[in-house]
Design a protein around this motif. Structure first.
Motif, PDB file in Angstrom:
ATOM      1  N   PRO A   1      25.680  20.782 -14.616  1.00  0.00           N
ATOM      2  CA  PRO A   1      25.614  21.826 -15.649  1.00  0.00           C
ATOM      3  C   PRO A   1      25.298  23.210 -15.090  1.00  0.00           C
ATOM      4  O   PRO A   1      25.955  24.194 -15.454  1.00  0.00           O
TER       5      PRO A   1
ATOM      6  N   THR B   1      28.354  24.561 -13.169  1.00  0.00           N
ATOM      7  CA  THR B   1      29.436  24.982 -14.061  1.00  0.00           C
ATOM      8  C   THR B   1      29.104  26.314 -14.718  1.00  0.00           C
ATOM      9  O   THR B   1      29.962  27.199 -14.828  1.00  0.00           O
TER      10      THR B   1
ATOM     11  N   THR C   1      21.151  28.082 -15.560  1.00  0.00           N
ATOM     12  CA  THR C   1      22.113  28.528 -16.570  1.00  0.00           C
ATOM     13  C   THR C   1      21.678  29.833 -17.214  1.00  0.00           C
ATOM     14  O   THR C   1      22.468  30.770 -17.374  1.00  0.00           O
TER      15      THR C   1
END
Length: 442
Positions: A145, A148, A214
């Motif tokens: 995650p 990405t 993220t």
């Protein structure tokens, strides 16, 4: 009646398709996804011997592939961001009803989605390639995650740069600069903020680390996009605050965001032999191969006393009562795609660990002759004949030592089974006690 129906159907307008669909299925975005897939896939194919069969190494190698994929993603976003300038349609786009931020996202998001899809395809393919050769462990998707998100953030950042910088060289220069920045040596102060870094080998991030990565990467990207295109630029402060908070957390906690993987520290053992044979649980499926490779040694040691309790392949060295098994990592040499490449050499190294006296200091010549004879009896070196040929061409002292070594080997090999078992028991007892005087003569 039919004519009236056809007329009404022709007059009814078709539902307007979302602009993102046209951007996503045509033109540059699919090519950007393919470019990232090729950049990541090429590095994985080139190093396949080093990760196939090891889930942890597979996850680490895919993550390391960001070193190539992130610059490619940023360059792709930058090139697409300068599309309207190259087409000379900037003024036309300025008359559009949609606000600048909507137009920017409608252009950048498809590239980001295709880049993410290309990366996820690489992840899926390499995990499928590892699965048939896996020896233990399980897949480690925890890094995916954050990786990405970092790729999508690189696309968005590059897109804004492409709109700001009026040069055809902006995209390749951004890619080169990104690669240079990611390739900085370990130990620099910004390493905890580098989404491509893999700082702690044999460890995995805590559950919140991918979320922080993220927030750090996408937060910066959205802050820059809002500052560039939003009507109210103050809205950029919200993602900027989230990014800075996540970045400060990553920088402050540092290596503490990683926790050791307990699996490599656990041993899986075959106790049917003496010594017992133990391998790391990470390679638990390799135990039958190791047992077979060492069967010639364990067969010759049946009934011998004073042996170590077990062989073990601990990377921090053997414990009391243990002998060191050859370390199989890194993959690609002794272990390739779940198979031992040289079982004979593996057995020789394991036998050498049984007669190793490194903890006892320098030993007299009589002891070294006994060590050589035991090693030659248990598992002759695959290159023993070459070593002897070189020694036979040496000076007088070297040739004399070779004659003594050959005589000692012949003496041990020529003993009857009971006498040899008694001699080996005395030898291993003396070895365990570092008693050079207790080593029986040959």
């Amino acid at each position: 009646m039919t004519t009236t129906t056809d007329t009404l159907a022709a007059a009814t307008p078709k539902a307007a398709r979302h602009p993102l669909r046209a951007e996503a299925v045509r033109g540059f975005p699919p090519l950007a996804g393919i470019a990232v897939m090729v950049a990541g896939g090429a590095t994985m194919i080139a190093s396949a011997r080093e990760w196939q069969g090891d889930w942890a190494e597979t996850a680490g190698q895919v993550h390391d592939g960001l070193l190539m994929a992130l610059p490619v993603a940023a360059a792709a976003g930058c090139w697409h961001g300068g599309r309207e300038r190259r087409r000379r349609t900037e003024e036309l786009w300025g008359t559009a009803v949609r606000p600048p931020l909507t137009r920017l996202l409608a252009c950048a998001v498809p590239v980001g989605l295709w880049v993410a899809l290309g990366y996820l395809l690489v992840v899926a393919c390499v995990n499928l390639a590892t699965w048939p050769y896996a020896l233990g462990d399980h897949p480690h998707p925890i890094l995916v995650p954050g990786d990405t998100a970092a790729l999508m953030a690189a696309v968005l950042l590059g897109h804004v740069v492409g709109r700001i910088v009026p040069s055809l060289l902006a995209a390749p220069l951004l890619g080169v600069a990104g690669f240079a920045g990611l390739a900085l040596p370990e130990g620099n102060g910004v390493q905890p903020l580098d989404p491509a870094s893999f700082t702690v080998q044999g460890s995995w991030p805590v559950w919140w680390q991918p979320l922080a990565v993220t927030a750090w990467t996408l937060g910066l990207a959205f802050a820059l996009a809002l500052a560039y295109a939003a009507r109210r630029r103050a809205t950029a402060l919200l993602p900027l605050a989230a990014a800075l908070t996540a970045g400060a957390l990553l920088a402050q906690v540092g290596d503490a965001t990683w926790q050791p993987d307990p699996l490599p520290r656990r041993q899986v053992c075959d106790t049917s032999t003496t010594p017992a044979i133990c391998v790391s649980a990470q390679y638990g499926g390799l135990l039958p191969q190791v047992t077979t490779a060492l069967s010639g040694i364990t067969g010759k040691l049946r009934g011998v006393q004073g042996l170590p309790v077990r062989w073990a392949d601990r990377e921090d060295g053997p414990r009391a009562g243990e002998a060191q098994l050859p370390i199989l990592s890194p993959l690609g040499f002794s272990l390739v795609r779940g198979r031992l490449t040289r079982p004979d050499r593996y057995a020789w190294e394991a036998a050498a660990a049984l007669s190793d006296r490194g903890q006892c200091g320098r030993q007299p010549e009589g002891v070294s002759l006994a060590d050589d004879a035991v090693l030659s009896y248990l598992a002759p070196s695959p290159a023993q004949s070459e070593f002897d040929a070189v020694a036979a061409k040496g000076n007088a002292a070297t040739r004399a030592h070779l004659r003594a070594s050959r005589a000692a080997r012949a003496e041990l090999a020529g003993m009857d089974e009971q006498r040899r078992r008694t001699w080996l028991s005395a030898y291993f007892a003396a070895r365990a006690a570092c008693d050079e005087k207790g080593v029986p003569s040959l």
